[in-house]
Design a protein around this motif. Structure first.
Motif, PDB file in Angstrom:
ATOM      1  N   TYR A  28      33.219  28.723  48.279  1.00  0.00           N
ATOM      2  CA  TYR A  28      31.961  29.016  48.967  1.00  0.00           C
ATOM      3  C   TYR A  28      30.784  29.218  48.031  1.00  0.00           C
ATOM      4  N   THR A  29      30.974  29.039  46.749  1.00  0.00           N
ATOM      5  CA  THR A  29      29.882  29.383  45.828  1.00  0.00           C
ATOM      6  C   THR A  29      28.874  28.250  45.738  1.00  0.00           C
ATOM      7  N   GLY A  30      27.630  28.617  45.425  1.00  0.00           N
ATOM      8  CA  GLY A  30      26.550  27.641  45.332  1.00  0.00           C
ATOM      9  C   GLY A  30      26.777  26.672  44.185  1.00  0.00           C
ATOM     10  N   HIS A  84      25.063  37.486  41.463  1.00  0.00           N
ATOM     11  CA  HIS A  84      26.211  36.577  41.617  1.00  0.00           C
ATOM     12  C   HIS A  84      27.475  37.324  41.232  1.00  0.00           C
ATOM     13  N   ILE A  85      28.583  36.982  41.868  1.00  0.00           N
ATOM     14  CA  ILE A  85      29.858  37.629  41.508  1.00  0.00           C
ATOM     15  C   ILE A  85      31.027  36.690  41.785  1.00  0.00           C
ATOM     16  N   PHE A  86      32.037  36.765  40.949  1.00  0.00           N
ATOM     17  CA  PHE A  86      33.339  36.197  41.332  1.00  0.00           C
ATOM     18  C   PHE A  86      34.445  37.007  40.667  1.00  0.00           C
ATOM     19  N   ILE A  87      35.539  37.164  41.395  1.00  0.00           N
ATOM     20  CA  ILE A  87      36.785  37.645  40.810  1.00  0.00           C
ATOM     21  C   ILE A  87      37.588  36.374  40.540  1.00  0.00           C
ATOM     22  N   ASN A  91      44.614  36.892  42.274  1.00  0.00           N
ATOM     23  CA  ASN A  91      45.592  37.946  42.593  1.00  0.00           C
ATOM     24  C   ASN A  91      44.910  39.286  42.819  1.00  0.00           C
ATOM     25  N   PHE A  92      43.660  39.377  42.374  1.00  0.00           N
ATOM     26  CA  PHE A  92      42.951  40.643  42.487  1.00  0.00           C
ATOM     27  C   PHE A  92      41.884  40.619  43.579  1.00  0.00           C
ATOM     28  N   HIS A  93      41.879  39.611  44.435  1.00  0.00           N
ATOM     29  CA  HIS A  93      40.973  39.626  45.590  1.00  0.00           C
ATOM     30  C   HIS A  93      41.465  40.653  46.610  1.00  0.00           C
ATOM     31  N   GLY A  94      40.523  41.231  47.353  1.00  0.00           N
ATOM     32  CA  GLY A  94      40.886  42.102  48.468  1.00  0.00           C
ATOM     33  C   GLY A  94      41.436  43.459  48.070  1.00  0.00           C
ATOM     34  N   ARG A  95      41.106  43.903  46.850  1.00  0.00           N
ATOM     35  CA  ARG A  95      41.573  45.221  46.406  1.00  0.00           C
ATOM     36  C   ARG A  95      40.418  46.179  46.121  1.00  0.00           C
ATOM     37  N   GLY A  96      39.233  45.821  46.605  1.00  0.00           N
ATOM     38  CA  GLY A  96      38.092  46.723  46.422  1.00  0.00           C
ATOM     39  C   GLY A  96      37.353  46.536  45.108  1.00  0.00           C
ATOM     40  N   ILE A  97      37.790  45.576  44.283  1.00  0.00           N
ATOM     41  CA  ILE A  97      37.167  45.421  42.964  1.00  0.00           C
ATOM     42  C   ILE A  97      35.741  44.865  43.097  1.00  0.00           C
ATOM     43  N   LEU A 120      20.471  37.771  46.998  1.00  0.00           N
ATOM     44  CA  LEU A 120      21.601  36.852  46.777  1.00  0.00           C
ATOM     45  C   LEU A 120      21.654  35.849  47.917  1.00  0.00           C
ATOM     46  N   TYR A 121      22.338  34.751  47.671  1.00  0.00           N
ATOM     47  CA  TYR A 121      22.586  33.745  48.703  1.00  0.00           C
ATOM     48  C   TYR A 121      24.089  33.644  48.904  1.00  0.00           C
ATOM     49  N   VAL A 122      24.524  33.613  50.155  1.00  0.00           N
ATOM     50  CA  VAL A 122      25.956  33.550  50.441  1.00  0.00           C
ATOM     51  C   VAL A 122      26.204  32.558  51.580  1.00  0.00           C
ATOM     52  N   HIS A 123      27.341  31.841  51.480  1.00  0.00           N
ATOM     53  CA  HIS A 123      27.721  30.930  52.556  1.00  0.00           C
ATOM     54  C   HIS A 123      28.111  31.770  53.776  1.00  0.00           C
ATOM     55  N   LEU A 127      33.332  35.438  54.404  1.00  0.00           N
ATOM     56  CA  LEU A 127      33.344  36.731  55.100  1.00  0.00           C
ATOM     57  C   LEU A 127      33.673  37.899  54.173  1.00  0.00           C
ATOM     58  N   SER A 128      34.545  37.674  53.174  1.00  0.00           N
ATOM     59  CA  SER A 128      34.851  38.800  52.287  1.00  0.00           C
ATOM     60  C   SER A 128      33.632  39.144  51.435  1.00  0.00           C
ATOM     61  N   ALA A 129      32.897  38.131  50.982  1.00  0.00           N
ATOM     62  CA  ALA A 129      31.682  38.409  50.209  1.00  0.00           C
ATOM     63  C   ALA A 129      30.662  39.141  51.087  1.00  0.00           C
ATOM     64  N   ILE A 130      30.465  38.669  52.319  1.00  0.00           N
ATOM     65  CA  ILE A 130      29.492  39.307  53.208  1.00  0.00           C
ATOM     66  C   ILE A 130      29.890  40.757  53.477  1.00  0.00           C
ATOM     67  N   SER A 131      31.189  41.000  53.630  1.00  0.00           N
ATOM     68  CA  SER A 131      31.660  42.372  53.837  1.00  0.00           C
ATOM     69  C   SER A 131      31.297  43.252  52.640  1.00  0.00           C
ATOM     70  N   VAL A 132      31.517  42.727  51.429  1.00  0.00           N
ATOM     71  CA  VAL A 132      31.152  43.479  50.213  1.00  0.00           C
ATOM     72  C   VAL A 132      29.650  43.776  50.218  1.00  0.00           C
ATOM     73  N   TYR A 133      28.842  42.761  50.478  1.00  0.00           N
ATOM     74  CA  TYR A 133      27.392  42.927  50.361  1.00  0.00           C
ATOM     75  C   TYR A 133      26.876  43.928  51.391  1.00  0.00           C
ATOM     76  N   GLU A 134      27.413  43.852  52.607  1.00  0.00           N
ATOM     77  CA  GLU A 134      26.925  44.788  53.628  1.00  0.00           C
ATOM     78  C   GLU A 134      27.352  46.215  53.294  1.00  0.00           C
TER      79      GLU A 134
HETATM   80  C1  LIG Z   1      33.669  37.663  47.199  1.00  0.00           C
HETATM   81  C2  LIG Z   1      34.566  38.474  46.250  1.00  0.00           C
HETATM   82  C3  LIG Z   1      33.765  38.772  44.966  1.00  0.00           C
HETATM   83  C4  LIG Z   1      34.932  39.779  46.926  1.00  0.00           C
HETATM   84  O1  LIG Z   1      35.635  40.555  45.993  1.00  0.00           O
HETATM   85  P1  LIG Z   1      36.916  41.423  46.458  1.00  0.00           P
HETATM   86  O2  LIG Z   1      37.307  42.266  45.308  1.00  0.00           O
HETATM   87  O3  LIG Z   1      37.920  40.505  47.023  1.00  0.00           O
HETATM   88  O4  LIG Z   1      36.229  42.309  47.611  1.00  0.00           O
HETATM   89  P2  LIG Z   1      36.686  43.731  48.151  1.00  0.00           P
HETATM   90  O5  LIG Z   1      38.177  43.826  48.095  1.00  0.00           O
HETATM   91  O6  LIG Z   1      35.880  44.772  47.456  1.00  0.00           O
HETATM   92  O7  LIG Z   1      36.163  43.673  49.649  1.00  0.00           O
HETATM   93  C5  LIG Z   1      36.495  42.585  50.463  1.00  0.00           C
HETATM   94  C6  LIG Z   1      36.216  42.986  51.893  1.00  0.00           C
HETATM   95  O8  LIG Z   1      36.228  41.816  52.696  1.00  0.00           O
HETATM   96  C7  LIG Z   1      37.071  42.056  53.793  1.00  0.00           C
HETATM   97  N1  LIG Z   1      37.578  40.758  54.176  1.00  0.00           N
HETATM   98  C8  LIG Z   1      38.432  39.960  53.501  1.00  0.00           C
HETATM   99  N2  LIG Z   1      38.673  38.850  54.215  1.00  0.00           N
HETATM  100  C9  LIG Z   1      37.930  38.952  55.333  1.00  0.00           C
HETATM  101  C10 LIG Z   1      37.746  38.134  56.442  1.00  0.00           C
HETATM  102  N3  LIG Z   1      38.346  36.941  56.558  1.00  0.00           N
HETATM  103  N4  LIG Z   1      36.926  38.553  57.424  1.00  0.00           N
HETATM  104  C11 LIG Z   1      36.276  39.713  57.319  1.00  0.00           C
HETATM  105  N5  LIG Z   1      36.406  40.557  56.266  1.00  0.00           N
HETATM  106  C12 LIG Z   1      37.232  40.161  55.293  1.00  0.00           C
HETATM  107  C13 LIG Z   1      38.114  42.988  53.288  1.00  0.00           C
HETATM  108  O9  LIG Z   1      38.726  43.659  54.355  1.00  0.00           O
HETATM  109  C14 LIG Z   1      37.281  43.919  52.428  1.00  0.00           C
HETATM  110  O10 LIG Z   1      36.593  44.882  53.212  1.00  0.00           O
HETATM  111  P3  LIG Z   1      37.164  46.389  53.338  1.00  0.00           P
HETATM  112  O11 LIG Z   1      37.238  46.943  51.950  1.00  0.00           O
HETATM  113  O12 LIG Z   1      36.132  47.069  54.174  1.00  0.00           O
HETATM  114  O13 LIG Z   1      38.500  46.269  53.972  1.00  0.00           O
HETATM  115  C15 LIG Z   1      35.858  37.684  45.908  1.00  0.00           C
HETATM  116  O14 LIG Z   1      36.529  37.388  47.100  1.00  0.00           O
HETATM  117  C16 LIG Z   1      35.591  36.398  45.140  1.00  0.00           C
HETATM  118  O15 LIG Z   1      35.500  36.404  43.921  1.00  0.00           O
HETATM  119  N6  LIG Z   1      35.480  35.246  45.852  1.00  0.00           N
HETATM  120  C17 LIG Z   1      35.292  33.959  45.186  1.00  0.00           C
HETATM  121  C18 LIG Z   1      33.889  33.804  44.596  1.00  0.00           C
HETATM  122  C19 LIG Z   1      32.809  34.056  45.633  1.00  0.00           C
HETATM  123  O16 LIG Z   1      32.892  33.574  46.746  1.00  0.00           O
HETATM  124  N7  LIG Z   1      31.782  34.816  45.217  1.00  0.00           N
HETATM  125  C20 LIG Z   1      30.677  35.175  46.078  1.00  0.00           C
HETATM  126  C21 LIG Z   1      29.694  34.082  46.157  1.00  0.00           C
HETATM  127  S1  LIG Z   1      28.277  34.551  47.164  1.00  0.00           S
END
Ligand SMILES: CC(C)(COP(=O)(O)OP(=O)(O)OC[C@H]1O[C@@H](n2cnc3c(N)ncnc32)[C@H](O)[C@@H]1OP(=O)(O)O)[C@@H](O)C(=O)NCCC(=O)NCCS
Length: 154
Positions: A28-30, A84-87, A91-97, A120-123, A127-134
Protein backbone atom coordinates in the motif's frame (compact mmCIF):
# COMPACT_ATOMS: atom_id res chain seq x y z
CA UNK A 1 7.38 -4.55 24.03
CA UNK A 2 9.83 -1.69 24.46
CA UNK A 3 10.16 0.34 21.26
CA UNK A 4 12.80 2.98 20.57
CA UNK A 5 13.95 5.04 17.60
CA UNK A 6 17.52 6.06 16.78
CA UNK A 7 19.06 7.83 13.78
CA UNK A 8 19.24 5.60 10.71
CA UNK A 9 22.83 4.58 9.81
CA UNK A 10 24.45 3.24 6.66
CA UNK A 11 25.13 -0.19 8.19
CA UNK A 12 21.34 -0.66 8.64
CA UNK A 13 21.37 -1.46 4.93
CA UNK A 14 22.78 -4.90 5.73
CA UNK A 15 19.36 -5.75 7.18
CA UNK A 16 16.96 -3.41 5.38
CA UNK A 17 17.86 -4.44 1.82
CA UNK A 18 16.06 -7.75 2.45
CA UNK A 19 12.84 -5.92 3.35
CA UNK A 20 12.95 -4.05 0.01
CA UNK A 21 12.45 -7.39 -1.73
CA UNK A 22 9.36 -8.40 0.29
CA UNK A 23 6.41 -7.18 -1.81
CA UNK A 24 3.96 -7.63 1.09
CA UNK A 25 5.61 -4.70 2.93
CA UNK A 26 5.07 -2.31 0.01
CA UNK A 27 1.54 -3.34 -0.95
CA UNK A 28 0.00 0.00 0.00
CA UNK A 29 2.94 2.38 0.08
CA UNK A 30 3.29 5.33 -2.28
CA UNK A 31 6.87 4.54 -3.26
CA UNK A 32 7.81 0.91 -3.71
CA UNK A 33 10.79 -0.93 -5.17
CA UNK A 34 10.18 -1.79 -8.82
CA UNK A 35 13.08 -4.23 -9.11
CA UNK A 36 15.32 -6.32 -6.87
CA UNK A 37 17.44 -4.31 -4.41
CA UNK A 38 20.87 -5.64 -3.43
CA UNK A 39 22.82 -4.57 -0.38
CA UNK A 40 25.09 -2.16 -2.27
CA UNK A 41 22.14 -0.36 -3.75
CA UNK A 42 20.58 -0.01 -0.31
CA UNK A 43 23.89 1.31 1.11
CA UNK A 44 24.10 3.95 -1.63
CA UNK A 45 20.49 4.92 -1.04
CA UNK A 46 21.00 5.41 2.71
CA UNK A 47 24.22 7.39 2.10
CA UNK A 48 22.23 9.64 -0.22
CA UNK A 49 19.16 10.22 1.94
CA UNK A 50 21.16 10.85 5.13
CA UNK A 51 22.67 13.89 3.45
CA UNK A 52 19.35 15.51 2.71
CA UNK A 53 18.93 18.57 4.96
CA UNK A 54 15.12 18.52 5.02
CA UNK A 55 14.70 14.92 6.26
CA UNK A 56 15.05 13.10 9.61
CA UNK A 57 15.29 9.32 9.34
CA UNK A 58 15.17 6.83 12.19
CA UNK A 59 15.51 3.11 12.73
CA UNK A 60 12.72 1.49 14.77
CA UNK A 61 14.18 -0.90 17.33
CA UNK A 62 12.70 -3.25 19.91
CA UNK A 63 14.02 -4.83 23.07
CA UNK A 64 17.84 -4.73 23.04
CA UNK A 65 18.11 -2.67 19.87
CA UNK A 66 16.80 -5.25 17.39
CA UNK A 67 16.10 -3.32 14.16
CA UNK A 68 12.64 -3.92 12.64
CA UNK A 69 11.73 -0.91 10.51
CA UNK A 70 12.12 2.73 9.52
CA UNK A 71 10.20 5.88 10.38
CA UNK A 72 10.95 9.28 8.90
CA UNK A 73 9.99 12.87 8.35
CA UNK A 74 10.58 14.28 4.85
CA UNK A 75 9.84 17.57 3.10
CA UNK A 76 10.50 19.43 6.34
CA UNK A 77 9.72 23.10 5.83
CA UNK A 78 7.77 25.95 7.40
CA UNK A 79 6.96 24.02 10.59
CA UNK A 80 5.53 21.07 8.65
CA UNK A 81 6.83 17.63 7.63
CA UNK A 82 5.62 14.52 5.82
CA UNK A 83 5.55 11.28 7.83
CA UNK A 84 6.40 7.76 6.56
CA UNK A 85 6.73 4.42 8.34
CA UNK A 86 7.26 0.75 7.65
CA UNK A 87 7.95 -2.28 9.79
CA UNK A 88 10.11 -4.20 7.32
CA UNK A 89 10.16 -7.43 9.29
CA UNK A 90 6.56 -8.56 8.85
CA UNK A 91 6.83 -10.97 11.80
CA UNK A 92 6.57 -7.85 13.90
CA UNK A 93 3.39 -6.39 12.36
CA UNK A 94 0.37 -6.06 14.64
CA UNK A 95 2.28 -5.93 17.92
CA UNK A 96 1.90 -2.24 18.68
CA UNK A 97 5.35 -1.29 17.38
CA UNK A 98 4.08 1.03 14.64
CA UNK A 99 1.91 2.92 17.12
CA UNK A 100 4.76 3.39 19.58
CA UNK A 101 7.24 4.43 16.89
CA UNK A 102 4.75 6.97 15.54
CA UNK A 103 4.26 8.46 19.01
CA UNK A 104 8.04 8.68 19.47
CA UNK A 105 8.72 10.52 16.21
CA UNK A 106 5.78 12.88 16.80
CA UNK A 107 7.28 13.77 20.21
CA UNK A 108 10.64 14.38 18.49
CA UNK A 109 8.97 16.53 15.83
CA UNK A 110 7.32 18.68 18.46
CA UNK A 111 9.88 18.81 21.28
CA UNK A 112 13.20 18.66 19.42
CA UNK A 113 12.29 20.24 16.08
CA UNK A 114 9.52 22.62 17.09
CA UNK A 115 7.29 21.53 14.22
CA UNK A 116 3.64 22.57 14.28
CA UNK A 117 2.12 20.07 11.88
CA UNK A 118 2.84 16.62 10.46
CA UNK A 119 0.96 15.20 7.46
CA UNK A 120 0.90 11.86 5.66
CA UNK A 121 -0.75 10.11 2.73
CA UNK A 122 -2.21 6.63 3.15
CA UNK A 123 -4.02 4.20 0.85
CA UNK A 124 -7.67 3.96 2.00
CA UNK A 125 -7.40 0.15 2.19
CA UNK A 126 -4.34 0.24 4.47
CA UNK A 127 -6.48 -0.35 7.55
CA UNK A 128 -3.69 -1.17 10.01
CA UNK A 129 -1.84 2.03 9.07
CA UNK A 130 -5.05 4.09 9.37
CA UNK A 131 -5.70 2.52 12.78
CA UNK A 132 -2.20 3.56 13.92
CA UNK A 133 -2.60 7.10 12.61
CA UNK A 134 -6.01 7.64 14.19
CA UNK A 135 -4.74 6.29 17.55
CA UNK A 136 -1.89 8.79 17.34
CA UNK A 137 -4.22 11.75 16.70
CA UNK A 138 -3.98 12.19 12.92
CA UNK A 139 -7.25 13.27 11.33
CA UNK A 140 -8.34 12.93 7.67
CA UNK A 141 -8.44 16.21 5.74
CA UNK A 142 -9.02 15.21 2.13
CA UNK A 143 -9.14 12.13 -0.04
CA UNK A 144 -8.71 10.95 -3.60
CA UNK A 145 -9.26 7.44 -4.98
CA UNK A 146 -5.95 5.95 -3.81
CA UNK A 147 -4.81 8.34 -1.12
CA UNK A 148 -6.13 9.99 2.04
CA UNK A 149 -4.36 13.02 3.50
CA UNK A 150 -4.11 12.83 7.29
CA UNK A 151 -2.89 15.74 9.41
CA UNK A 152 -1.79 16.05 13.02
CA UNK A 153 -1.32 19.45 14.61
CA UNK A 154 1.36 19.25 17.29
C1 LIG B 1 1.35 0.21 8.88
C2 LIG B 1 2.32 -0.42 9.90
C3 LIG B 1 3.51 0.53 10.09
C4 LIG B 1 1.59 -0.58 11.22
O1 LIG B 1 2.52 -1.03 12.17
P1 LIG B 1 2.10 -2.15 13.26
O2 LIG B 1 3.23 -2.26 14.21
O3 LIG B 1 1.68 -3.36 12.54
O4 LIG B 1 0.85 -1.40 13.93
P2 LIG B 1 0.26 -1.61 15.39
O5 LIG B 1 0.42 -3.05 15.79
O6 LIG B 1 0.82 -0.56 16.28
O7 LIG B 1 -1.27 -1.25 15.16
C5 LIG B 1 -1.99 -1.86 14.12
C6 LIG B 1 -3.46 -1.63 14.40
O8 LIG B 1 -4.18 -1.95 13.22
C7 LIG B 1 -5.22 -2.82 13.57
N1 LIG B 1 -5.48 -3.60 12.39
C8 LIG B 1 -4.70 -4.54 11.81
N2 LIG B 1 -5.32 -5.05 10.74
C9 LIG B 1 -6.50 -4.41 10.64
C10 LIG B 1 -7.56 -4.49 9.75
N3 LIG B 1 -7.56 -5.32 8.70
N4 LIG B 1 -8.63 -3.69 9.95
C11 LIG B 1 -8.65 -2.82 10.96
N5 LIG B 1 -7.64 -2.68 11.86
C12 LIG B 1 -6.58 -3.48 11.68
C13 LIG B 1 -4.70 -3.61 14.72
O9 LIG B 1 -5.75 -4.16 15.45
C14 LIG B 1 -3.96 -2.53 15.50
O10 LIG B 1 -4.86 -1.74 16.27
P3 LIG B 1 -5.03 -2.01 17.85
O11 LIG B 1 -3.68 -1.85 18.47
O12 LIG B 1 -5.99 -0.94 18.27
O13 LIG B 1 -5.55 -3.39 17.98
C15 LIG B 1 2.80 -1.81 9.41
O14 LIG B 1 1.69 -2.63 9.20
C16 LIG B 1 3.63 -1.74 8.13
O15 LIG B 1 4.83 -1.54 8.17
N6 LIG B 1 2.98 -1.92 6.95
C17 LIG B 1 3.71 -1.94 5.68
C18 LIG B 1 4.20 -0.55 5.27
C19 LIG B 1 3.07 0.47 5.25
O16 LIG B 1 2.00 0.19 4.75
N7 LIG B 1 3.36 1.66 5.81
C20 LIG B 1 2.39 2.73 5.89
C21 LIG B 1 2.31 3.47 4.62
S1 LIG B 1 1.17 4.86 4.75
Amino acid sequence: MKVSIRPLKVSDALISYRWRNDASVWRYTGSKPTHSIDVNKEIRWIQDVLQRPNEKRFAICIDKGYYVGNVQLTNISNGDAEFHIFIGNINFHGRGIGTQATMLILAFAKDEMGLERVHLYVHPENLSAISVYEKCGFRPESASKNSVLYVKRL
